[in-house]
Design a protein around this motif. Structure first.
Motif, short mmCIF file in Angstrom:
data_model
loop_
_atom_site.label_atom_id
_atom_site.label_comp_id
_atom_site.label_asym_id
_atom_site.label_seq_id
_atom_site.Cartn_x
_atom_site.Cartn_y
_atom_site.Cartn_z
N PRO A 577 -9.39 6.73 -15.71
CA PRO A 577 -7.92 6.71 -15.67
C PRO A 577 -7.27 7.80 -16.53
O PRO A 577 -6.11 8.16 -16.29
N SER A 578 -8.00 8.33 -17.51
CA SER A 578 -7.45 9.39 -18.35
C SER A 578 -7.70 10.77 -17.75
O SER A 578 -6.77 11.48 -17.37
N SER A 579 -8.96 11.14 -17.63
CA SER A 579 -9.28 12.49 -17.15
C SER A 579 -9.11 12.64 -15.65
O SER A 579 -8.94 13.77 -15.16
N ASP A 580 -9.16 11.54 -14.90
CA ASP A 580 -9.04 11.61 -13.44
C ASP A 580 -7.73 11.01 -12.94
O ASP A 580 -7.61 10.66 -11.77
N SER A 581 -6.75 10.89 -13.81
CA SER A 581 -5.51 10.20 -13.45
C SER A 581 -4.80 10.86 -12.27
O SER A 581 -4.24 10.18 -11.40
N GLU A 582 -4.84 12.19 -12.21
CA GLU A 582 -4.16 12.88 -11.12
C GLU A 582 -4.78 12.54 -9.77
O GLU A 582 -4.07 12.27 -8.80
N ILE A 583 -6.12 12.54 -9.72
CA ILE A 583 -6.83 12.21 -8.47
C ILE A 583 -6.60 10.75 -8.10
O ILE A 583 -6.37 10.42 -6.93
N LEU A 584 -6.67 9.86 -9.08
CA LEU A 584 -6.48 8.43 -8.82
C LEU A 584 -5.08 8.16 -8.28
O LEU A 584 -4.92 7.38 -7.33
N ASP A 585 -4.10 8.78 -8.86
CA ASP A 585 -2.72 8.56 -8.39
C ASP A 585 -2.49 9.21 -7.02
O ASP A 585 -1.76 8.66 -6.18
N GLU A 586 -3.11 10.35 -6.81
CA GLU A 586 -2.95 11.03 -5.53
C GLU A 586 -3.51 10.20 -4.39
O GLU A 586 -3.08 10.33 -3.23
N ASN A 587 -4.45 9.31 -4.71
CA ASN A 587 -5.11 8.51 -3.67
C ASN A 587 -4.86 7.02 -3.83
O ASN A 587 -5.68 6.20 -3.42
N SER A 588 -3.71 6.69 -4.39
CA SER A 588 -3.28 5.29 -4.50
C SER A 588 -2.15 5.05 -3.50
O SER A 588 -1.07 5.64 -3.63
N PRO A 589 -2.35 4.21 -2.50
CA PRO A 589 -1.33 3.99 -1.47
C PRO A 589 0.03 3.56 -2.01
O PRO A 589 1.07 3.98 -1.49
N LEU A 590 0.04 2.75 -3.07
CA LEU A 590 1.31 2.27 -3.60
C LEU A 590 2.20 3.42 -4.06
O LEU A 590 3.42 3.38 -3.90
N ILE A 591 1.60 4.44 -4.62
CA ILE A 591 2.36 5.57 -5.15
C ILE A 591 2.90 6.45 -4.02
O ILE A 591 3.89 7.15 -4.19
N HIS A 592 2.26 6.38 -2.85
CA HIS A 592 2.66 7.24 -1.73
C HIS A 592 3.14 6.41 -0.54
O HIS A 592 2.99 6.82 0.60
N SER A 593 3.72 5.27 -0.83
CA SER A 593 4.12 4.36 0.24
C SER A 593 5.19 4.96 1.15
O SER A 593 5.31 4.55 2.31
N GLU A 594 5.95 5.93 0.64
CA GLU A 594 6.98 6.55 1.48
C GLU A 594 6.37 7.33 2.64
O GLU A 594 7.06 7.62 3.64
N LYS A 595 5.09 7.69 2.54
CA LYS A 595 4.42 8.44 3.59
C LYS A 595 3.93 7.54 4.73
O LYS A 595 3.49 8.03 5.76
N ILE A 596 3.97 6.23 4.53
CA ILE A 596 3.50 5.30 5.54
C ILE A 596 4.57 5.15 6.62
O ILE A 596 5.70 4.77 6.33
N SER A 597 4.20 5.48 7.84
CA SER A 597 5.14 5.34 8.95
C SER A 597 4.62 4.41 10.04
O SER A 597 5.40 3.80 10.77
N ALA A 598 3.30 4.27 10.14
CA ALA A 598 2.71 3.39 11.15
C ALA A 598 2.90 1.94 10.75
O ALA A 598 2.92 1.60 9.56
N PRO A 599 3.06 1.04 11.71
CA PRO A 599 3.16 -0.40 11.39
C PRO A 599 1.94 -0.86 10.60
O PRO A 599 0.80 -0.55 10.96
N LEU A 600 2.19 -1.59 9.52
CA LEU A 600 1.13 -2.03 8.62
C LEU A 600 1.17 -3.55 8.47
O LEU A 600 2.22 -4.12 8.20
N PHE A 601 0.03 -4.18 8.65
CA PHE A 601 -0.10 -5.63 8.50
C PHE A 601 -0.93 -5.89 7.25
O PHE A 601 -2.11 -5.54 7.19
N LEU A 602 -0.33 -6.49 6.23
CA LEU A 602 -0.99 -6.81 4.98
C LEU A 602 -1.37 -8.28 4.95
O LEU A 602 -0.53 -9.15 5.18
N ILE A 603 -2.64 -8.56 4.67
CA ILE A 603 -3.14 -9.94 4.57
C ILE A 603 -3.86 -10.07 3.24
O ILE A 603 -4.71 -9.23 2.91
N ALA A 604 -3.53 -11.09 2.46
CA ALA A 604 -4.16 -11.23 1.14
C ALA A 604 -4.14 -12.67 0.69
O ALA A 604 -3.26 -13.45 1.06
N GLY A 605 -5.14 -13.03 -0.12
CA GLY A 605 -5.25 -14.37 -0.68
C GLY A 605 -4.76 -14.41 -2.11
O GLY A 605 -5.07 -13.52 -2.91
N THR A 606 -4.01 -15.42 -2.45
CA THR A 606 -3.44 -15.52 -3.79
C THR A 606 -4.48 -15.84 -4.86
O THR A 606 -4.23 -15.64 -6.05
#
Length: 665
Positions: A577-606
């Motif tokens: 998370p320190s030395s690779d923070s740029e790569i990790l953030d670049e590949n985290s969907p939450l940070i780039h959610s504005e780029k999502i245009s296709a319909p997305l179905f999220l399923i998750a267990g609490t």
């Protein structure tokens, strides 16, 4: 009550481009519903007595679970004993010896009220009732029934058969968070306590007299097993076995049960070779504690150990290359096995032989389009006698057609892909397709039955399952090539596999979705970000959405004792998370959610403790704020294994089917 016996489907092959195809021809018909995939297995369990005289068979029929005992020495196999019940249900059977049978039962906590409901309600579902496991012993004709160890619930696992003692077995159970082993009389059910384990003990290996030898403790966060030897009345740690896969994964379950005994009470188990990356078999000498390799392969993992069920002695091992195959240390046993597989050359073979010299055994054949078919094999006559399908409706005739292809990635590395073609597939036209990357990511897909993949394929879609770099089973270099490549090289391999299917004219480029669970769910979301023009839609089941937050979650939940080791593993495979923070953030969907245009179905267990529900919740909240096309299915009290509960499977199957139909029509 009679068993319905059906003949086995003869397997044939067809060729399609450069694909290796398995299973039956493409003249299949299928009208399978969601409920067909939710039905319990018709054939539940079967085992032949050690002398080959009797067959114990458990099956479901008309909402009743029945146990039959058949006499194999007489023509037409007459029934010599029978038990059946709507609410107290046998789920597995083992022979204590040639005359005495051990049956494991699932018992409701309120059997009288449950029975009353079963008789009044035509839609009665036993899976909605809390149950506990219990074992009974009986004679081969189902007489002289006695409850084993009547003092405690949840006692059903046989730890050792004590072959030198015809009246006793060892049984293990958990009480107050610790594993206990008791010596149980199979004639009167009485028990004598032998030993107990520690908080994380999942197995204790004993010798033929019942003396404890080894204790195995599983460390869930560290994905490791601590090995202890019982020396002079105390437990001494002698080794630690590391695994990549989490407990929910199929291979992980196999790992936890891949420990056995060798000559002179040595311990035998699986472990990954640090140089090659392939899983091999290790032996630890009990006296000297020296370790040695007793079996390995240069091009594939060893999948599991073959044990003598009576003694726990390791007599061979299995590999899972093209098919699941057994390798015996004894040449005579191997020769007998080779005759068996000649009957079923294209199927995975699971052999349930009570002892290494038993004249008969139950054989379960399975494959990508076969969830299980039961036969009885006669070793002397070299004949297979059919019993029937595990699921009456899910048969090779109705399921999707499997194939496999190695595609060349953009940088020249071959990626193995497993494929399912829908029933009645017409290769003259392109089809809508589902890319289904596996979880892990240090895991892989195999030539085995995948119910969710089959469900999707029988909806009319091609299903593509790529073993991208980072997957296990292809050696150290292939696996490590995927380290720190979340959203990058691993994602490229998935993309290249999809593009191959398009270029071959097999997949319709305008009708492709990506679906996955855990890491596969992450890859599904990233697919809509990295290649927005490739996928029409995506489905994420318990997918990771923020890499640095996921790493933090894993570390917070690690005990202080293993936190350093877990940190090193996470930083090596995902990133620092320190030395690779740029790569990790670049590949985290939450940070780039504005780029999502296709319909997305999220399923998750609490109740997911592996990928916390917050990972899905935060992405859903952000996409709603951005007015993106997103749908959420929140499953209360559901763990990381999102298909664990029947009600959840029904919801997931039904809603995913509707979602895909809407966007791939």
């Amino acid at each position: 009550m009679k068993i319905q016996v059906s003949s086995f489907l003869i397997l044939i092959f067809f060729s399609l481009c450069s694909f290796t195809c398995f299973g039956s021809s493409n003249s299949k018909t299928s009208n399978l519903s969601v409920n067909d995939f939710l039905e319990p297995s018709q054939l539940v369990d079967a085992e032949v007595s050690p002398n080959g005289h009797y067959l114990a068979l458990i099956f479901n029929k008309n909402n009743t679970r029945a146990l039959l005992i058949k006499d194999l020495t007489k023509s037409n196999w007459p029934t010599v004993g029978q038990l059946s019940d709507k609410v107290i249900r046998p789920y597995s059977v083992k022979w204590g010896n040639n005359k005495r049978l051990i049956v494991n039962l699932s018992v409701p906590y309120d059997p009288e009220d449950t029975l009353e409901e079963a008789e009044e309600n035509t839609d009665f579902d036993i899976t909605k009732h809390r149950t506990f496991s219990k074992s009974i012993a009986m004679d081969f004709d189902t007489t002289n029934i006695t409850v084993l160890h009547d003092k405690h619930r949840h006692i059903s696992r046989i730890a050792h058969y004590l072959p030198n003692d015809s009246e006793h077995i060892l049984m293990s159970y958990y009480r107050r968070g610790r594993m206990h082993i008791d010596k149980v009389n199979i004639l009167n059910g009485e028990a004598l306590h032998i030993t107990k384990g520690a908080r994380r003990t999942f197995n204790i290996l004993v010798d033929s007299e019942g003396n404890p030898l080894y204790r195995l403790d599983y460390l869930p966060v560290a994905h490791a097993v601590e090995v202890y030897s019982y020396i002079k009345g105390d437990w001494e740690e002698i080794d630690q076995v590391d695994f990549d896969e989490k407990v929910e994964d199929a291979l992980s379950f196999e790992n936890l049960h891949s420990f056995g005994l060798g000559a002179n009470a040595s311990l035998i188990y699986k472990q990954k070779n640090s140089s090659t990356g392939y899983v091999e078999i290790i032996k630890i000498d009990r006296k000297t504690k020296n370790k040695s390799v007793i079996a390995s392969h240069d091009d594939m993992d060893i999948f599991g150990l073959i044990r003598d069920h009576q003694t726990n002695d390791v007599i061979g091992y299995t590999t899972l290359g093209k098919n699941l195959r057994s390798h015996y240390f004894d040449s005579d046993l191997q020769a007998q096995y080779n005759k068996l597989i000649a009957h079923l050359p294209n199927e995975n073979i699971s052999l349930y032989r009570p002892t290494p010299t038993s004249p008969k055994a139950v054989v379960i054949s399975s494959g990508r389009d076969n969830p299980g078919y039961y036969d009885i094999y006669d070793f002397k006559k070299n004949t297979l006698t059919p019993l029937g399908h595990r699921y009456e409706k899910l048969t090779p005739q109705t399921l999707a057609l499997p194939a496999k292809v190695n595609i060349k990635s953009r940088d020249g590395v071959f990626i193995e892909n497993y494929i399912l073609f829908p029933p009645q597939y017409d290769k003259s036209k392109p089809y809508p397709m589902i890319a289904l990357p596996h979880g892990g990511p240090q895991s892989r897909d195999y030539y085995n039955y995948d119910q969710f993949a089959q469900f999707l394929a029988t909806r009319g879609y091609i299903v593509l399952q790529p073993n991208f770099r980072g997957s296990t089973g292809y050696g150290k270099n292939f696996e490590e090539a995927g380290y720190k490549q979340w959203g990058m090289l691993m994602q490229n391999d998935i993309t290249d596999s999809v593009q191959f299917m398009i270029k071959q004219g097999i997949a319709d480029p305008k009708r492709i979705c990506i679906v996955g669970a855990s890491y596969g769910g992450y890859a599904a979301i990233m697919g809509t970000i990295k290649t927005p023009n490739l996928f029409r839609c995506a489905v994420s089941l318990n997918g990771v959405t923020h890499l640095r937050k996921q790493i933090k979650h894993d570390l917070v939940n690690a005990s202080l004792r293993y936190r350093k080791k877990i940190r090193e593993s996470l930083y090596k495979t995902i990133g620092d998370p320190s030395s690779d923070s740029e790569i990790l953030d670049e590949n985290s969907p939450l940070i780039h959610s504005e780029k999502i245009s296709a319909p997305l179905f999220l399923i998750a267990g609490t109740a997911d403790e592996v990928v916390p529900y917050s990972q899905t919740r935060e992405l859903h909240k952000k996409l709603i704020a951005l007015k993106k096309p997103v749908k959420l299915l929140k499953l209360k009290n559901t763990p990381h294994n999102i298909f664990y509960y029947k009600e959840d499977r029904e919801s997931i199957y039904s809603e995913v089917e509707q979602f895909l139909a809407k966007h791939l029509e």
